[in-house]
Design an enzyme around this catalytic site. Structure first.
Site, short mmCIF file in Angstrom:
data_model
loop_
_atom_site.label_atom_id
_atom_site.label_comp_id
_atom_site.label_asym_id
_atom_site.label_seq_id
_atom_site.Cartn_x
_atom_site.Cartn_y
_atom_site.Cartn_z
N GLN A 98 -5.62 2.27 -13.49
CA GLN A 98 -5.26 1.31 -12.44
C GLN A 98 -4.37 1.97 -11.39
OE1 GLN A 98 -3.20 -2.05 -14.10
NE2 GLN A 98 -3.21 -3.21 -12.20
N GLY A 99 -4.83 2.00 -10.15
CA GLY A 99 -4.05 2.59 -9.06
C GLY A 99 -3.44 1.55 -8.17
N TYR A 100 -2.34 0.95 -8.63
CA TYR A 100 -1.68 -0.11 -7.87
C TYR A 100 -0.32 0.36 -7.37
CZ TYR A 100 -4.71 -4.19 -8.87
OH TYR A 100 -5.73 -5.11 -8.92
N SER A 101 0.62 0.50 -8.32
CA SER A 101 2.02 0.78 -7.94
C SER A 101 2.17 2.11 -7.24
CB SER A 101 2.90 0.81 -9.19
OG SER A 101 2.94 -0.43 -9.82
N GLU B 39 -5.97 -10.18 -16.38
CA GLU B 39 -5.03 -9.57 -17.33
C GLU B 39 -4.38 -10.60 -18.24
OE1 GLU B 39 -1.84 -7.32 -15.43
OE2 GLU B 39 -2.18 -5.73 -16.89
N SER C 132 -1.22 4.44 -16.25
CA SER C 132 -1.43 4.73 -17.67
C SER C 132 -2.72 5.51 -17.85
CB SER C 132 -1.56 3.43 -18.46
OG SER C 132 -0.40 2.67 -18.35
N ASN D 72 10.59 -9.68 -15.33
CA ASN D 72 11.02 -11.04 -15.65
C ASN D 72 11.56 -11.75 -14.41
OD1 ASN D 72 10.30 -10.72 -18.29
ND2 ASN D 72 12.32 -11.18 -19.15
#
Lengths: 393, 353
Positions: free
Chosen positions: A131-134, A249, A168, A373
């Site tokens: 996953q290439g998001y952040s 997700e 990851s 959170n």
């Protein structure tokens, strides 16, 4: 309302339990209960072979429609599948990002051609996704992405340049789905595209990040004029598609998570009984609270999944992440407190951690990844309760 | 009544703080992880030159002849930099016990001069921290307190989740080592050692809490998301405010416990356990909130936060777990002969002066 499973579902349970008993054995015996969150650096090769074993048995992508190679299982059956998988100690799935995130998103937003191109590799366990998001400047503030996508007329393809982080298993992946800015004039969540990028090309560089566990499950991924194989949807739809994916997700994959949590809690209770910690009032209370919290988690998940099945971000789903993350973090602390002063001792140099030590350290990040959170509470308040938004800078 | 430190004590604390901030950098700590000894002997010598190693050694043995109250803030500074070397063990634990047991003047002089490093075994923990860096060990056997030459012992290293900590199981032959105390004296000194160990741990936990808070305030002031520093968000502020409150309220119990130990007050067990619990909770909260406000960066090896978190997690179980200290508190307060009530709880006969 019906909280038990009917005969047909129970027969299905017998079927999957039987298959697992027969197949999760022999060469795969060593990877039982391994390779889950916090343990993903372990047994990579064995788990890739297991993924293909699952595919051959027709047990990957069980929730997908049959036309894409899934079994089109009902929610009840998916619950049963994930429970039995976790009960049998099924290892962490190397294909979970493809199966749970990329696949459903491609099914929802892809063209017929794109579905044909990508879904079989996921379903057959032969192609893995990350996953290439952040990005360094786009964590909680994902809309601040700076990775660019420029259309190269000569190569008739989009070229991706920028940096993603916390990716990851990028080093094990064949494909990456990347949110990148297609319109250089755009700000925040406008002007973004959702791209599918092949990891095996010169313009893609993966660098491991070491965590405080001493291991590297996360990576930095540098894109330097890397060619995107496809764009999903249109330029400008990147945010919409990217957010829809996050909705998946919080879906069915969480069910197995609770069973895995039960396995962890059981291990901690067994330890507390063995070493006498179970006699301490404080520990007894916290074990009870952990048990209660887990039941609440399961009932909430079942309620959530009994509702309309889609990828939308409704508040029940948002509460779920905050709850399990906080619960799991407390569980990690409980494990260490049950261990007492032994909890700091390493199994072996240089830095080999026991499973409970890994659990403790890894769960320090549960309340951070996938939406902290704090962000969760903001979303619950703003979207769930309609409260005034926090002013931006 | 005066619950403050005097100017000399504060000045000494400030100079030690400066010294540590220059000499015990996080980089130097990471370097120790890969070295054989994991410890810096040259630093020990510098600390001796500052008068630190001999702080509690009597003046006639070359020390500064100061007391537990004089050292407590310095122990806190050791925690603030997560000092790997056993200064607290040597000064706060070993020295008073050696003095009380009537140890050799030469030994005490050697400690003051920085030539003898001490490691101390807690009866609560089988393993001895820094045994192989030490020259002398204080250990327990068959109800006796024993002083052992490190050379006579055999060590088995046991690594810690805190890469800075070096723990050892220790073996020695019966005829090796000198009996420091036996029978009643041994029991008395062992009990005293437990309180000194718990007190030293409390002070270090306090320093660790403060350091993690400082790191978190600095990080959240720099890190920008949503167009502003994340420290400007109320949720983040409140987390760190809670740590500040807990840390502030841990100071008084720790200092009070130091006073009780120094004055040998009858309630010393109670005060030490309370200090241990307060300081431990402050450090644990500082770690928990610290990593949370650092976000994903706080979960990396590269950021310094984990150096302090791991030390806090380890020390929180040293010299008695929180459970053990809570039990001691409960046993004391709930025992038949313990009197409570405003007339008793807030004033004890030994405090009246």
């Amino acid at each position: 309302m019906k909280l038990s499973f009917d005969t047909a579902d129970e027969q299905f349970r017998t079927e999957i339990a039987g298959w697992l008993a027969n197949n999760l054995s022999g060469e795969f015996e060593t990877i039982r209960f391994r390779g889950g969150p916090g343990d993903e650096h372990m047994f990579g090769e064995e788990r890739k072979r297991w993924e293909q074993q699952m595919a051959q048995g027709g047990w990957t992508c069980v929730g997908w429609p049959e036309e894409y190679g899934g079994r089109g299982l009902s929610i009840e059956q998916q619950v049963i599948f994930h429970e039995e998988y976790a009960r049998a100690g099924g290892p962490g799935r190397v294909g979970h990002i493809g199966e749970g995130l990329a696949g459903p998103t491609i099914i929802e937003f892809g063209t017929a051609e794109q579905k044909q191109k990508y879904l079989p590799g996921i379903r057959n366990g032969t192609e893995l996704w990350c996953q290439g998001y952040s990005e360094p400047s786009a964590g909680s503030d994902l809309a601040n992405v700076k990775t660019k996508a420029e259309y190269d007329q000569g190569r008739q393809a989009w070229c991706i340049s920028g940096q993603k982080v916390w990716t990851s298993l990028a080093h094990e992946s064949d494909w990456c789905f990347v949110i990148a800015r297609t319109d250089p004039q755009s700000q925040r969540h406008h002007g973004l595209g959702f791209f599918l990028v092949n990891m095996h090309q010169p313009g893609v560089e993966v660098r491991p990040i070491t965590q405080l566990t001493g291991t590297s499950e996360f990576n930095e991924v540098f894109f330097d004029q890397a060619l995107a194989e496809d764009i999903l949807g249109e330029p400008g739809e990147g945010w919409k598609i990217g957010m829809a994916l996050l909705g998946f997700e919080r879906g069915v994959s969480t069910l197995g998570q609770q069973m895995a949590f039960q396995n962890e809690l059981d291990e901690i209770i067994a330890l507390a009984r063995r070493n006498g910690a179970a006699q301490e009032p404080d520990i007894r209370q916290r074990i009870s609270e952990a048990h209660i919290g887990l039941r609440l988690m399961r009932y909430n998940a079942m309620r959530m999944l009994s509702g309309p099945a889609d990828g939308s971000l409704d508040s029940a789903a948002l509460v779920y992440k905050l709850h399990w993350a906080s619960w799991h973090r407390s569980l990690g602390k409980l494990a260490m407190d049950v261990l007492g002063s032994e909890g700091e001792l390493l199994m072996e140099p240089p830095y080999e951690l026991s499973r409970l030590q890994s659990l403790f350290l890894f769960t320090r990040s549960d309340t951070i990844y996938g939406g902290t959170n704090q962000v969760q509470r903001n979303i619950i308040a703003e979207r769930g309760l309609g409260m005034p938004k926090e002013p931006r800078g | 009544m005066n619950f403050t430190f005097n100017e000399d004590q504060l000045m000494f604390r400030d100079s030690v703080r400066d010294f540590f901030s220059n000499e015990v950098t996080t980089e130097s700590i990471r370097n120790r992880w890969d070295s054989d000894s994991g410890r810096d002997r040259a630093l020990w010598t510098s600390m001796a030159e500052l008068g630190l190693t001999g702080l509690l050694v009597p003046e006639n043995c070359g020390g500064l002849g100061l007391g537990v109250v004089d050292f407590i803030m310095l122990a806190e500074e050791c925690g603030r930099v997560a000092l790997p070397e056993p200064l607290v063990d040597t000064v706060l634990l070993a020295t008073p016990v050696l003095v009380a047991a009537g140890a050799d003047a030469q030994l005490l002089q050697s400690i003051a001069a920085g030539e003898t490093v001490c490691a101390v075994q807690s009866q609560a923990d089988a393993l001895v921290a820094d045994a192989d860096f030490a020259d002398k060990l204080i250990v327990h056997k068959a109800g006796n307190l024993v002083l052992l030459d490190a050379e006579s012992a055999r060590f088995q290293r046991q690594d810690s989740v805190d890469p800075s900590r070096r723990l050892f199981s220790v073996e020695w032959a019966d005829d090796e080592g000198q009996v420091l105390a036996e029978g009643d004296l041994s029991a008395e000194l062992t009990a005293s050692l437990y309180n000194l160990g718990a007190l030293g741990t409390s002070a270090q936990l306090l320093g660790l809490a403060q350091r993690m808070l400082d790191l978190s305030v600095a990080y959240t002031s720099e890190r920008q998301q949503f167009g502003k520093p994340i420290g400007s968000f109320q949720a983040v502020k409140h987390h760190l405010a809670n740590v500040a409150i807990k840390t502030e309220f841990a100071k008084a119990p720790v200092y009070r416990a130091a006073y009780s130990v120094a004055e040998a007050l009858s309630d010393v067990d109670l005060h030490v356990s309370q200090a241990r619990l307060s300081a431990g909770e402050a450090a644990i909260l500082a770690a928990k909130s610290g990593i949370q406000v650092h976000g994903a960066m706080g979960y990396t090896w590269e950021m310094d936060l984990h150096l302090f978190m791991k030390r806090a997690w380890a020390l929180n179980n040293a010299w008695g777990t929180p459970g053990a200290h809570k039990a001691r508190l409960a046993d004391t307060i709930l025992s038949a002969d313990y009197t409570i009530g405003a007339g008793h709880t807030f004033a004890s006969a030994s405090d009246a002066a």
